[in-house]
Design a protein around this motif. Structure first.
Motif, short mmCIF file in Angstrom:
data_model
loop_
_atom_site.label_atom_id
_atom_site.label_comp_id
_atom_site.label_asym_id
_atom_site.label_seq_id
_atom_site.Cartn_x
_atom_site.Cartn_y
_atom_site.Cartn_z
N ARG A 1 50.63 54.03 45.41
CA ARG A 1 49.63 53.36 46.22
C ARG A 1 48.27 54.02 46.09
N ASN A 2 48.22 55.34 46.05
CA ASN A 2 46.96 56.07 45.96
C ASN A 2 46.67 56.54 44.53
N GLY A 3 47.27 55.84 43.59
CA GLY A 3 47.11 56.24 42.20
C GLY A 3 45.75 55.90 41.63
N GLY A 4 45.62 56.06 40.36
CA GLY A 4 44.37 55.83 39.66
C GLY A 4 44.35 56.68 38.40
N TRP A 5 43.18 56.97 37.93
CA TRP A 5 43.01 57.82 36.74
C TRP A 5 42.27 59.09 37.15
N SER A 6 42.76 60.23 36.66
CA SER A 6 42.19 61.51 37.06
C SER A 6 41.89 62.37 35.85
N LEU A 7 40.95 63.30 36.06
CA LEU A 7 40.72 64.37 35.09
C LEU A 7 41.72 65.48 35.37
N LEU A 8 42.36 65.95 34.33
CA LEU A 8 43.36 67.00 34.48
C LEU A 8 42.75 68.23 35.17
N GLY A 9 43.43 68.71 36.20
CA GLY A 9 43.00 69.95 36.83
C GLY A 9 42.54 69.80 38.26
N GLY A 10 42.46 68.58 38.79
CA GLY A 10 42.06 68.42 40.18
C GLY A 10 40.93 67.45 40.36
N SER A 11 40.63 67.17 41.64
CA SER A 11 39.68 66.12 41.95
C SER A 11 38.24 66.49 41.65
N ARG A 12 37.94 67.77 41.40
CA ARG A 12 36.57 68.18 41.13
C ARG A 12 36.46 68.93 39.81
N TYR B 1 44.32 61.11 32.70
CA TYR B 1 45.69 60.61 32.76
C TYR B 1 45.87 59.74 34.01
N PRO B 2 46.81 58.77 33.93
CA PRO B 2 47.03 57.86 35.06
C PRO B 2 47.99 58.45 36.08
N GLU B 3 47.79 58.11 37.36
CA GLU B 3 48.71 58.47 38.43
C GLU B 3 49.22 57.20 39.08
N ARG B 4 50.55 57.10 39.20
CA ARG B 4 51.17 55.90 39.75
C ARG B 4 51.19 55.95 41.28
N ARG C 1 39.06 61.12 40.90
CA ARG C 1 40.03 60.07 40.62
C ARG C 1 39.37 58.72 40.83
N VAL C 2 39.61 57.78 39.91
CA VAL C 2 39.09 56.43 40.04
C VAL C 2 40.17 55.44 39.61
N THR C 3 40.09 54.24 40.13
CA THR C 3 40.95 53.16 39.66
C THR C 3 40.18 52.32 38.65
N ALA C 4 40.90 51.54 37.86
CA ALA C 4 40.24 50.67 36.89
C ALA C 4 39.33 49.67 37.61
#
Length: 335
Positions: free
Chosen positions: A55-66, A50-53, A18-21
């Motif tokens: 405080r701890n949001g950001g953009w993620s790859l579908l399926g998990g953090s790895r 896809y984006p996640e809204r 997950r990363v933020t812009a």
């Protein structure tokens, strides 16, 4: 190049999940707005980003953090390579990144991904034609290239000639100065078609024939070399007012070559075209902003064109001025 950033974005998300812009902008040394546009472009292209809204949001790859990039579906892999492949053709670093990304894909996806990456070439050097809309048929032809399927073309003839039907094996598409070309194999060898002259294109179920050693960039380079030779049969030395040089270069592309530094507000250029008449037609509208130094054949064509215009419109300027004065009204004084 944007292709470098898109691939780098995916690799960064693969490592972090997950990363933020803002984080992406800092890593890639771009603006936050550019990073956000790149993330949205990947998502729009069908990549599982896809984006996640919150405080701890950001953009993620579908399926998990790895999520590993091998988690892409075949369609998603093709979407990615269609997105970044054209720019990679003229950016060595992007091409290297694509090769690494191919190795991260499952074996069953690699063929289609490589085909998608090689389906289109963008050639930014102009031939003097601008503002051409992307033909609707490009997407269908691109699909046929990727899927290795033959296409039945109805191709418009030149100068009113009747259209012809041709069954071709599409090898690749080229976007040159907003004009699209299709390189394809035919029963008479490799041919190049202007997509805006394709009246109909029907993708068949018949497998296309593609040479094992075919490379789209190399094939297009040969086409350009041949076309440039045909378009550069004659050269004229022309002085152009320095302030108008950029317009001339924009109109004529590589057919306008600067021969030296400016002198007294003028620049010597080399203008090429197949015939003296074609060079004269390019230059006739420039009036006193240009001067043809040689050859005499181009000077003669310009003189002939000028004489034709004078013969047709001589005297009309006086009439126009008279009508303008008359139209001012009886109450107006003319000094």
């Amino acid at each position: 190049m944007r292709a470098d950033r898109l691939v780098a974005t995916l690799l960064l998300m693969q490592a972090r999940g997950r990363v933020t812009a803002a984080e992406l902008a800092s890593e890639l040394e771009i603006s936050v707005a550019t990073a956000r546009r790149d993330l949205e472009a990947l998502s729009t292209a069908g990549i599982p980003v896809y984006p996640e809204r919150g405080r701890n949001g950001g953009w993620s790859l579908l399926g998990g953090s790895r999520t590993d990039l091998s988690g892409l579906t075949a369609t998603e892999a093709q979407a990615l390579f269609l997105l970044v492949g054209p720019a990679a053709a003229i950016a060595p670093d992007a091409k290297a990144a694509l090769r690494k990304l191919v190795r991260a894909l499952p074996e069953t996806f690699r063929s289609d991904a490589e085909a998608a990456a090689e389906a289109v070439v963008i050639d930014p050097a102009g031939w003097g034609e601008n503002d051409k809309a992307r033909p609707v048929l490009v997407n269908d032809l691109q699909h046929a290239v990727v899927r290795r399927l033959k296409v039945q073309l109805v191709y418009g003839g030149r100068r009113g000639a009747a259209p012809t039907e041709r069954l071709v094996s599409p090898l690749g598409l080229i976007d040159k100065d907003d004009v699209w070309y299709l390189i394809a194999g035919t029963d008479k060898g490799q041919r190049t078609f202007r997509v805006d002259r394709v009246l109909e294109a029907t993708v068949t179920a018949e497998p296309a024939e593609r040479p094992d050693d075919f490379d789209l960039s190399s094939a297009w380079a040969k086409v350009v070399e041949e076309m440039e030779l045909n378009r550069s049969l004659l050269a004229a030395t022309v002085r152009v007012q320095e302030r108008h040089l950029w317009v001339m270069q924009d109109r004529l592309g590589r057919h306008c070559e600067v021969l030296g530094p400016p002198e007294d507000g003028w620049v010597r250029t080399r203008i090429t075209a197949p015939t003296p008449l074609m060079i004269a037609q390019h230059l006739a509208g420039w009036g006193g902003s240009i001067e043809v130094l040689e050859p005499p054949s181009v000077q003669a064509e310009l003189a002939r064109l000028g004489a034709e215009l004078v013969s047709r419109y001589d005297g009309r300027a006086d009439t126009a001025r008279s009508e303008t004065v008359t139209g001012r009204g009886a109450g107006e004084k003319v000094s």
